[in-house]
Motif scaffolding. Structure first.
Motif, mmCIF file in Angstrom:
data_model
loop_
_atom_site.group_PDB
_atom_site.id
_atom_site.type_symbol
_atom_site.label_atom_id
_atom_site.label_comp_id
_atom_site.label_asym_id
_atom_site.label_seq_id
_atom_site.Cartn_x
_atom_site.Cartn_y
_atom_site.Cartn_z
ATOM 1 N N ALA A 188 46.639 4.917 30.010
ATOM 2 C CA ALA A 188 45.653 4.104 29.297
ATOM 3 C C ALA A 188 46.124 3.766 27.895
ATOM 4 C CB ALA A 188 44.315 4.838 29.232
ATOM 5 N N GLY A 189 46.675 4.729 27.205
ATOM 6 C CA GLY A 189 47.133 4.487 25.853
ATOM 7 C C GLY A 189 46.011 4.492 24.836
ATOM 8 N N ARG A 190 44.782 4.761 25.287
ATOM 9 C CA ARG A 190 43.633 4.794 24.387
ATOM 10 C C ARG A 190 42.497 5.484 25.122
ATOM 11 N NH1 ARG A 190 40.294 1.062 26.629
ATOM 12 N NH2 ARG A 190 41.285 -0.623 27.796
ATOM 13 N N ALA A 191 41.474 5.891 24.396
ATOM 14 C CA ALA A 191 40.302 6.483 25.025
ATOM 15 C C ALA A 191 39.534 5.405 25.769
ATOM 16 C CB ALA A 191 39.405 7.108 23.960
ATOM 17 N N PRO A 192 38.901 5.738 26.904
ATOM 18 C CA PRO A 192 38.135 4.728 27.630
ATOM 19 C C PRO A 192 36.964 4.232 26.802
ATOM 20 C CG PRO A 192 37.674 6.918 28.500
ATOM 21 C CD PRO A 192 38.814 7.066 27.532
ATOM 22 N N THR A 193 36.676 2.939 26.939
ATOM 23 C CA THR A 193 35.526 2.377 26.248
ATOM 24 C C THR A 193 34.253 2.862 26.928
ATOM 25 O OG1 THR A 193 35.421 0.446 27.672
ATOM 26 C CG2 THR A 193 36.876 0.302 25.767
ATOM 27 N N THR A 194 33.118 2.616 26.278
ATOM 28 C CA THR A 194 31.830 2.992 26.863
ATOM 29 C C THR A 194 31.650 2.353 28.226
ATOM 30 O OG1 THR A 194 30.886 3.199 24.665
ATOM 31 C CG2 THR A 194 29.342 2.973 26.500
ATOM 32 N N LEU A 195 32.062 1.072 28.327
ATOM 33 C CA LEU A 195 31.942 0.368 29.595
ATOM 34 C C LEU A 195 32.772 1.044 30.675
ATOM 35 C CD1 LEU A 195 31.325 -2.070 31.452
ATOM 36 C CD2 LEU A 195 33.289 -3.220 30.418
ATOM 37 N N GLU A 196 34.043 1.358 30.359
ATOM 38 C CA GLU A 196 34.938 1.909 31.361
ATOM 39 C C GLU A 196 34.521 3.317 31.784
ATOM 40 O OE1 GLU A 196 38.954 -0.460 30.006
ATOM 41 O OE2 GLU A 196 38.368 1.375 29.001
ATOM 42 N N ALA A 197 33.745 3.990 30.937
ATOM 43 C CA ALA A 197 33.299 5.339 31.269
ATOM 44 C C ALA A 197 32.141 5.332 32.260
ATOM 45 C CB ALA A 197 32.881 6.070 29.992
ATOM 46 N N GLN A 198 31.549 4.156 32.485
ATOM 47 C CA GLN A 198 30.430 4.084 33.414
ATOM 48 C C GLN A 198 30.902 4.425 34.823
ATOM 49 O OE1 GLN A 198 27.297 3.534 32.572
ATOM 50 N NE2 GLN A 198 27.812 3.274 30.409
ATOM 51 N N ASN A 391 28.686 -6.325 18.817
ATOM 52 C CA ASN A 391 27.301 -6.527 19.238
ATOM 53 C C ASN A 391 26.436 -5.442 18.613
ATOM 54 O OD1 ASN A 391 27.683 -4.198 20.831
ATOM 55 N ND2 ASN A 391 28.213 -5.404 22.639
ATOM 56 N N LYS A 392 25.176 -5.367 19.013
ATOM 57 C CA LYS A 392 24.249 -4.410 18.398
ATOM 58 C C LYS A 392 24.657 -2.963 18.638
ATOM 59 C CE LYS A 392 21.026 -4.557 22.332
ATOM 60 N NZ LYS A 392 21.358 -3.219 22.845
ATOM 61 N N ASP A 393 25.495 -2.731 19.650
ATOM 62 C CA ASP A 393 25.917 -1.364 19.965
ATOM 63 C C ASP A 393 27.159 -0.927 19.197
ATOM 64 O OD1 ASP A 393 23.834 -1.034 21.834
ATOM 65 O OD2 ASP A 393 25.015 -2.095 23.362
ATOM 66 N N GLY A 394 27.806 -1.861 18.494
ATOM 67 C CA GLY A 394 28.996 -1.500 17.734
ATOM 68 C C GLY A 394 30.141 -2.451 17.976
ATOM 69 N N VAL A 395 31.352 -1.921 17.915
ATOM 70 C CA VAL A 395 32.563 -2.731 18.028
ATOM 71 C C VAL A 395 33.456 -2.160 19.123
ATOM 72 C CG1 VAL A 395 34.617 -3.596 16.846
ATOM 73 C CG2 VAL A 395 32.465 -3.309 15.578
ATOM 74 N N GLU A 396 33.945 -3.020 19.985
ATOM 75 C CA GLU A 396 34.891 -2.624 21.029
ATOM 76 C C GLU A 396 36.155 -3.448 20.821
ATOM 77 O OE1 GLU A 396 35.257 -2.610 25.917
ATOM 78 O OE2 GLU A 396 33.301 -2.765 24.951
ATOM 79 N N SER A 397 37.282 -2.814 20.578
ATOM 80 C CA SER A 397 38.527 -3.512 20.262
ATOM 81 C C SER A 397 39.494 -3.459 21.434
ATOM 82 C CB SER A 397 39.178 -2.898 19.021
ATOM 83 O OG SER A 397 38.338 -3.031 17.894
ATOM 84 N N TRP A 398 40.118 -4.597 21.720
ATOM 85 C CA TRP A 398 41.092 -4.699 22.803
ATOM 86 C C TRP A 398 42.452 -5.042 22.222
ATOM 87 C CZ3 TRP A 398 37.883 -8.367 26.470
ATOM 88 C CH2 TRP A 398 36.747 -7.678 26.911
ATOM 89 N N PRO A 399 43.521 -4.450 22.743
ATOM 90 C CA PRO A 399 44.860 -4.695 22.194
ATOM 91 C C PRO A 399 45.393 -6.078 22.546
ATOM 92 C CG PRO A 399 45.001 -3.324 24.144
ATOM 93 C CD PRO A 399 43.536 -3.476 23.845
ATOM 94 N N ASP A 400 46.430 -6.468 21.842
ATOM 95 C CA ASP A 400 47.078 -7.755 22.063
ATOM 96 C C ASP A 400 47.570 -7.852 23.505
ATOM 97 O OD1 ASP A 400 48.266 -10.234 20.751
ATOM 98 O OD2 ASP A 400 50.043 -9.336 21.674
ATOM 99 N N SER A 401 47.157 -8.947 24.190
ATOM 100 C CA SER A 401 47.503 -9.146 25.598
ATOM 101 C C SER A 401 47.581 -10.643 25.873
ATOM 102 C CB SER A 401 46.430 -8.520 26.509
ATOM 103 O OG SER A 401 46.290 -7.137 26.294
#
Length: 421
Positions: A188-198, A391-401
């Protein structure tokens, strides 16, 4: 230790988009990747995107004169330590089983003396068909390793075995076949986002937007100063077109309102061409109602108050005055519209304080999400992008792709949000 090498053959199917993520994961394990794409695979993933990910030439044409002068298909079939077909469609499996060699991919497979791993992905009925099972039995007898598909929802709406396994699982199998130590911390190279943890994230179908109406704006606007000159910006429209394409692939009815760009209309997309901000605003309102609106276009903030019918000429008396007036704020007006889309997404192209400006824009515009990106480099017109979803829940950052990868990921995020209500 000598670098291990795989030759990845990508055949045509909606799951082909996952091959880009697979390449990323394999390379993180220290394994080199070279790719061959069938003609149908290029309908789902561009060779440009694959080339960016592999950092190598992408092969597809059997009759490339330079390569075939050097017996290219033989060299490709022998230079890798392992050949991987992912996704492996029912069609290419049938050709392999019958020994058919009618394109570069199948010719390589017939000529190779290296281990072969096939990762099937297809409709459940096709997977369970007697012909496919017969072909799989023949391939196993021929020494081809078959990775069993996952079960789950299909792009066509059916459920069962036939889904492509997730890229980390495929990467682990590849490492095992190469005798290469698999480091799960690199997948993964990063911690899972809130979405991916669902728990249900992996069960999102490849066609989850079926029946939904999606509105996308893309490209710049041109605001006339006179018949020759205009006010514009550097937007290429590529990201908006990639988002429209991803939405259509996922089953949505897509309307794409495009400023002046020279791009091919994505398959299955209704395209409306405009030039000015006023024209774009009008067409956006005509396209309502929609379930989702994604405002990617870089609309000019101002237009000339007056645009004469004749070219403004230099007369030696100095620079003529140019009076500007503010263009309508299409995103803000859409947020207040009686037919406001259920999910309204704006874009923020910034050169500094990216997240701070995006948060301010979210509050000001009244939309649900702001997708912010840094355009201080070569993003406008370039092949890659990096996002921050605010959004209202915070910030989700995605790497350069690559932009098509970002687009698919964004639309999966949209589909999940719609499913959650």
């Amino acid at each position: 230790m000598e670098t291990k090498r795989i030759l990845l053959i990508v055949s045509g199917g909606i799951a082909a988009y996952k091959s880009l993520e697979l390449v990323r994961l394999i390379k993180r394990q220290g394994i080199a990747v070279r790719a061959v794409m069938t003609q149908s695979a290029t309908e789902f993933v561009t060779p440009l995107s694959m080339g960016v990910m592999t950092e190598d030439q992408v092969y597809g044409d059997m009759f490339d004169l330079k390569e075939e002068r050097e017996i290219g298909h033989i060299q490709l079939s022998r230079q890798a330590d392992l050949i991987v077909i992912c996704p492996a469609t029912a069609n290419i499996l049938a050709k392999m089983a019958a020994g058919i060699a009618d394109d570069l991919a199948t010719t390589i497979l017939l000529a190779t003396d290296k281990p072969v791993l096939a990762v099937p992905a297809m409709n459940v009925r096709m997977w369970q068909h007697a012909a496919t099972q017969r072909n799989l039995a023949q391939l196993r007898a021929d020494g081809v390793t078959i990775m069993e598909p996952d079960s789950g929802a299909m792009a066509c709406g059916e459920f069962g075995p036939g889904r492509l396994p997730e890229p980390p699982a495929i990467a682990e199998r590849i490492c095992a076949m190469l005798g290469h130590s698999f480091d799960s911390t690199l997948t993964a190279g990063r911690a899972p986002t809130t979405l991916e943890a669902q728990p249900d994230f992996a069960d999102i179908t490849h066609r989850p937007l079926f029946g939904k109406r999606v509105l996308v704006t893309a490209g710049p606007t041109h605001e006339a100063i006179d018949p020759v000159r205009y006010i514009a910006n550097r937007s290429s429209g590529r990201q908006g077109f990639a988002i429209a394409a991803a939405a259509a692939e996922m089953g949505a009815e897509v309307t794409l309102i495009a400023g002046p760009v020279h791009l091919v209309t994505p398959p299955g997309v209704i395209r409306i061409d405009v030039e000015t901000a006023l024209e774009m605003q009008s067409e956006v309102e005509k396209a309502l109602p929609s379930d989702v609106a994604i405002m990617v276009a870089a609309v000019a903030d101002w237009r000339a108050t007056e645009a004469p019918d004749q070219k403004i000429k230099k007369d030696g008396k100095g620079i003529p005055p140019l009076t500007l007036t503010e263009n309508p704020d299409i995103l803000a007006s859409l947020a207040q519209h009686k037919n406001r889309p259920g999910l309204l997404i704006g874009f923020a192209a910034e050169t500094e304080k990216i997240i701070e400006h995006a948060q301010a824009k979210l509050a000001k515009k009244g939309c649900d999400w702001i997708v912010a990106n840094d355009v201080s480099g070569d993003v406008m017109g370039g092949a890659n992008n990096a996002f921050h979803i605010v959004n209202k829940d915070g910030v989700e950052s995605w790497p350069d792709s690559p932009k098509d990868v970002i687009a698919r990921k964004l639309m999966e995020r949209v589909a999940h949000a719609l499913a959650q209500g």
